[in-house]
Design a protein around this motif. Sequence first.
Motif, PDB file in Angstrom:
ATOM      1  N   THR B  34       0.845  -1.191   0.000  1.00  0.00           N
ATOM      2  CA  THR B  34       0.000   0.000   0.000  1.00  0.00           C
ATOM      3  C   THR B  34       0.880   1.240   0.000  1.00  0.00           C
ATOM      4  OG1 THR B  34      -1.625  -1.208   1.298  1.00  0.00           O
ATOM      5  CG2 THR B  34      -1.902   1.174   1.165  1.00  0.00           C
ATOM      6  N   ASN B  53      -3.650   0.667  -2.548  1.00  0.00           N
ATOM      7  CA  ASN B  53      -3.166  -0.709  -2.451  1.00  0.00           C
ATOM      8  C   ASN B  53      -2.970  -1.283  -3.850  1.00  0.00           C
ATOM      9  OD1 ASN B  53      -4.175  -3.869  -2.219  1.00  0.00           O
ATOM     10  ND2 ASN B  53      -2.688  -3.197  -0.695  1.00  0.00           N
ATOM     11  N   ASN B  55      -1.705  -4.394  -4.436  1.00  0.00           N
ATOM     12  CA  ASN B  55      -1.648  -5.865  -4.453  1.00  0.00           C
ATOM     13  C   ASN B  55      -2.410  -6.473  -5.643  1.00  0.00           C
ATOM     14  OD1 ASN B  55      -0.898  -5.434  -1.431  1.00  0.00           O
ATOM     15  ND2 ASN B  55      -0.518  -7.583  -1.855  1.00  0.00           N
ATOM     16  N   PRO B  56      -3.664  -6.041  -5.883  1.00  0.00           N
ATOM     17  CA  PRO B  56      -4.389  -6.638  -7.018  1.00  0.00           C
ATOM     18  C   PRO B  56      -3.713  -6.335  -8.355  1.00  0.00           C
ATOM     19  CG  PRO B  56      -5.894  -5.414  -5.605  1.00  0.00           C
ATOM     20  CD  PRO B  56      -4.506  -5.076  -5.160  1.00  0.00           C
ATOM     21  N   LEU B  60      -2.436  -9.172 -10.926  1.00  0.00           N
ATOM     22  CA  LEU B  60      -2.956  -9.265 -12.292  1.00  0.00           C
ATOM     23  C   LEU B  60      -1.865  -9.043 -13.331  1.00  0.00           C
ATOM     24  CD1 LEU B  60      -6.443  -7.576 -11.993  1.00  0.00           C
ATOM     25  CD2 LEU B  60      -5.945  -9.966 -12.479  1.00  0.00           C
ATOM     26  N   LEU B  95     -12.610  -8.421 -25.478  1.00  0.00           N
ATOM     27  CA  LEU B  95     -12.602  -8.769 -24.052  1.00  0.00           C
ATOM     28  C   LEU B  95     -12.389  -7.506 -23.219  1.00  0.00           C
ATOM     29  CD1 LEU B  95     -12.557 -10.981 -21.805  1.00  0.00           C
ATOM     30  CD2 LEU B  95     -10.082 -10.973 -22.060  1.00  0.00           C
ATOM     31  N   LEU B  98     -15.518  -5.632 -22.981  1.00  0.00           N
ATOM     32  CA  LEU B  98     -16.394  -6.302 -22.007  1.00  0.00           C
ATOM     33  C   LEU B  98     -16.002  -5.933 -20.582  1.00  0.00           C
ATOM     34  CD1 LEU B  98     -18.541  -8.534 -21.331  1.00  0.00           C
ATOM     35  CD2 LEU B  98     -16.696 -10.178 -21.469  1.00  0.00           C
ATOM     36  N   LEU B  99     -14.699  -5.908 -20.314  1.00  0.00           N
ATOM     37  CA  LEU B  99     -14.222  -5.635 -18.960  1.00  0.00           C
ATOM     38  C   LEU B  99     -14.471  -4.186 -18.535  1.00  0.00           C
ATOM     39  CD1 LEU B  99     -10.875  -7.656 -18.977  1.00  0.00           C
ATOM     40  CD2 LEU B  99     -12.930  -8.201 -17.681  1.00  0.00           C
ATOM     41  N   THR B 101     -17.104  -2.736 -18.593  1.00  0.00           N
ATOM     42  CA  THR B 101     -18.399  -2.695 -17.906  1.00  0.00           C
ATOM     43  C   THR B 101     -18.195  -2.327 -16.439  1.00  0.00           C
ATOM     44  OG1 THR B 101     -18.975  -4.572 -19.288  1.00  0.00           O
ATOM     45  CG2 THR B 101     -20.517  -4.027 -17.537  1.00  0.00           C
ATOM     46  N   VAL B 102     -17.093  -2.795 -15.876  1.00  0.00           N
ATOM     47  CA  VAL B 102     -16.802  -2.559 -14.462  1.00  0.00           C
ATOM     48  C   VAL B 102     -16.699  -1.057 -14.186  1.00  0.00           C
ATOM     49  CG1 VAL B 102     -15.177  -3.061 -12.607  1.00  0.00           C
ATOM     50  CG2 VAL B 102     -15.620  -4.762 -14.374  1.00  0.00           C
ATOM     51  N   TYR B 105     -19.786   0.593 -12.745  1.00  0.00           N
ATOM     52  CA  TYR B 105     -20.038   0.407 -11.313  1.00  0.00           C
ATOM     53  C   TYR B 105     -19.084   1.240 -10.464  1.00  0.00           C
ATOM     54  CZ  TYR B 105     -23.234  -3.318 -12.448  1.00  0.00           C
ATOM     55  OH  TYR B 105     -24.297  -4.009 -12.939  1.00  0.00           O
ATOM     56  N   VAL B 106     -17.824   1.306 -10.901  1.00  0.00           N
ATOM     57  CA  VAL B 106     -16.826   2.034 -10.124  1.00  0.00           C
ATOM     58  C   VAL B 106     -17.117   3.535 -10.148  1.00  0.00           C
ATOM     59  CG1 VAL B 106     -14.370   2.575  -9.959  1.00  0.00           C
ATOM     60  CG2 VAL B 106     -15.086   0.259 -10.508  1.00  0.00           C
ATOM     61  N   ASN B 109     -20.189   5.983  -7.832  1.00  0.00           N
ATOM     62  CA  ASN B 109     -20.034   6.656  -6.536  1.00  0.00           C
ATOM     63  C   ASN B 109     -19.242   7.944  -6.663  1.00  0.00           C
ATOM     64  OD1 ASN B 109     -21.359   4.503  -5.488  1.00  0.00           O
ATOM     65  ND2 ASN B 109     -19.501   3.429  -4.850  1.00  0.00           N
TER      66      ASN B 109
END
Lengths: 237, 116
Positions: B34, B53, B55-56, B60, B95, B98-99, B101-102, B105-106, B109
């Motif tokens: 982090t 952070n 880490n993800p 990936l 692809l 398609l991704l 799309t996230v 949602y992000v 907010n």
Amino acid sequence: MPDAHSTVMGTDTAHAHPMLQHHFDNMEQQREASFLGMWVFLITEIMFFGGLFVAYLVYRYLYYPAFAAGSSSLDIFLGGFNTAVLIASSLTMAMAVWCSQVGKQKLLILFLVLTLLLGLTFLGVKVIEYNEKYVHHHIPGHNFHFVDEVHDLKVDQGQAQLFFSLYFSMTGMHALHMIVGAGLLTALIIMALRGMFTPEWHTPVENIGLYWHFVDIVWIFLFPLLYLINRTPFTHT
Amino acid sequence: MAEHIVSPKVYIIIFLALMVMTAVTVAAAFVDLTFHLGKHVVDGAVQYKYNINVNPAVALAIAGFKAALVILFFMHLRWGTRLTKIVVIAGLYWLAILLTTVADYVSRNMMTYPLQ
């Protein structure tokens, strides 16, 4: 009557390989066409798994703490072991393709059997993991119950169910592809035992090899996304 | 263009690289990566405006690199025809669409909806 046929087709079928389909000019064109066709199929598979990955990413974003808690309850040793098993099976599959290219018939059978055994090892470990989920009531449904033992946080049961639903649908679809792959490998072994593969024609070995590597790639992404969400002391929300 | 035969030596090198990267990704998951930015003091306590952070992202990136090795070497795409390459790249591009799309949602907010 091959001579009459060759006149009609305008190609020299007298020297053509018996596996050459009539609509291809030569073995090279046929091989490249099947390579391309297999890739097109794999792209439809990538899009299919892509949908599952998007569902995962959306819910992971919305319910991060539950996903981190659910992820930490998975067995990292078994997951890591299975990753190594699948990568090893990809190596043996690649070696099998090489054997078919250079005409090593016996070694080809050996590598195909090794690939199949490693694939079955993966599925066996998956059975152990699924059984653990059953024992701990981590299977979504009526008897679902999840307690965060790693971070000792209160986890919403509905959100935790979403994590395990995605865990089962993603690893389940992957395992289904592994089962199909094991069936295809069995067919390849039978064909190899009959000596059907030569350096001139071994397209099934190559294309099923492509499929097997694709299934490996899906797991390469599933492993960090499902097992490694947050293994550090819980600091994020 | 004749069929390209990749030597077993290459396969073994790729295999070892994949195994090493698997070990690295497991090890990296146990380290809290982090970045704390925007340091400021509130009532004598040090606080940070941003805690990012990675880490993800690291996990990936390693997975993507592993996948690239498998596609290029095990799946022979490196020696494939241009047609095959462009078909695969086009597939991965779809692809990527398609991704995204996230992103919907992000980003929801990020702005406040003008409620009463």
